[in-house]
Design a protein around this motif. Sequence first.
Motif, short mmCIF file in Angstrom:
data_model
loop_
_atom_site.label_atom_id
_atom_site.label_comp_id
_atom_site.label_asym_id
_atom_site.label_seq_id
_atom_site.Cartn_x
_atom_site.Cartn_y
_atom_site.Cartn_z
N UNK A 35 0.84 -1.20 0.00
CA UNK A 35 0.00 0.00 0.00
C UNK A 35 0.87 1.25 0.00
N UNK A 36 1.89 1.27 0.85
CA UNK A 36 2.75 2.44 0.98
C UNK A 36 3.53 2.72 -0.30
N UNK A 37 4.09 1.67 -0.88
CA UNK A 37 4.90 1.84 -2.09
C UNK A 37 4.07 2.33 -3.27
N UNK A 38 2.87 1.77 -3.41
CA UNK A 38 1.99 2.21 -4.50
C UNK A 38 1.47 3.63 -4.27
N UNK A 39 1.13 3.93 -3.01
CA UNK A 39 0.63 5.28 -2.69
C UNK A 39 1.71 6.33 -2.92
N UNK A 40 2.94 5.98 -2.61
CA UNK A 40 4.05 6.92 -2.84
C UNK A 40 4.11 7.35 -4.31
N UNK A 41 3.89 6.38 -5.19
CA UNK A 41 3.90 6.69 -6.62
C UNK A 41 2.71 7.57 -7.00
N UNK A 42 1.56 7.27 -6.43
CA UNK A 42 0.36 8.07 -6.73
C UNK A 42 0.53 9.53 -6.33
N UNK A 43 1.26 9.74 -5.24
CA UNK A 43 1.33 11.08 -4.65
C UNK A 43 2.51 11.91 -5.12
N UNK A 44 3.35 11.36 -5.97
CA UNK A 44 4.51 12.13 -6.43
C UNK A 44 4.04 13.42 -7.13
N UNK A 45 4.66 14.52 -6.74
CA UNK A 45 4.31 15.81 -7.33
C UNK A 45 3.19 16.54 -6.61
N UNK A 46 2.63 15.91 -5.57
CA UNK A 46 1.51 16.54 -4.86
C UNK A 46 1.96 17.32 -3.63
N UNK A 47 3.21 17.11 -3.20
CA UNK A 47 3.68 17.71 -1.96
C UNK A 47 3.49 16.82 -0.75
N UNK A 48 2.84 15.67 -0.94
CA UNK A 48 2.60 14.72 0.15
C UNK A 48 3.53 13.52 -0.05
#
Length: 257
Positions: free
Chosen positions: A160-173
């Motif tokens: 979950x963490x690894x996939x979410x990290x990719x989703x959030x790139x460029x968002x500031x989170x």
Amino acid sequence: MLKDKVVLITGASSGIGLLTAQMLSEKGAVPVLAARSESKLAEASGRIAGKHGIRVLDVTSEEEVRQTVEETIRDFGGIDILLNNAGYGKFEAATDMPSEEFGRMMDVNYMGTVRCTKAVLPHMLERRSGLIVNVASMAGKIGTAKSTAYTATKHAVLGFSNALRQELRGTGVAVSTVNPGPIDTPFFDIADPSGGYVSSVKWLMMKPEHVARKMVRLMETGKEELNLPLKAAAAMRLYQLFPRLSDRLTYRMMNKK
């Protein structure tokens, strides 16, 4: 760097959750301690000198998670860091552990992380700022006998963490994971009531203060992954490269439960 940062911590009434809250307070941050036991939270609160908050929270309740996040944002002006630390484990063979226990462990360790993350994310995305720190485990990288249920939950947290990290790139989170080996905390009161496993892995057992200190440092640097201890981190890398060979070579050493 952490001064005045609001840090919501689940599983914060004892162990590394409480120690991390204390260390954050010493650095000028504002920890908000969340856990199921009101009495333990009250006791924990007395051990933190600086500004802080406490929230009674069961991470298996969608409504309690939503309410805790909303109240924290209202009372403290926002949430800068979420530390998903709530979790437990039981060491028992897959053939002996009831299916219901697999479900309960997944509900706390994995779905608890998902619920808290999803509740905080809209706020962080709107602000384009925030850090989510998920406490997984060395077990999430290396499976061992009698930890099938616990290992599965931590594999899920890592995925979950690894996939979410990719989703959030460029968002500031940002998303970070912590993968500790055995820690000398009340975790083993449930996981290993006989004390046999703890006795056999004392050579690898870490002091909770050490882990908490490393976690606070991770919050300062934003490092994406922290594996502890270093000797275990090397073993994890070897395992990922040569899983079958590593199983054969380390079976007796790793399976002490």
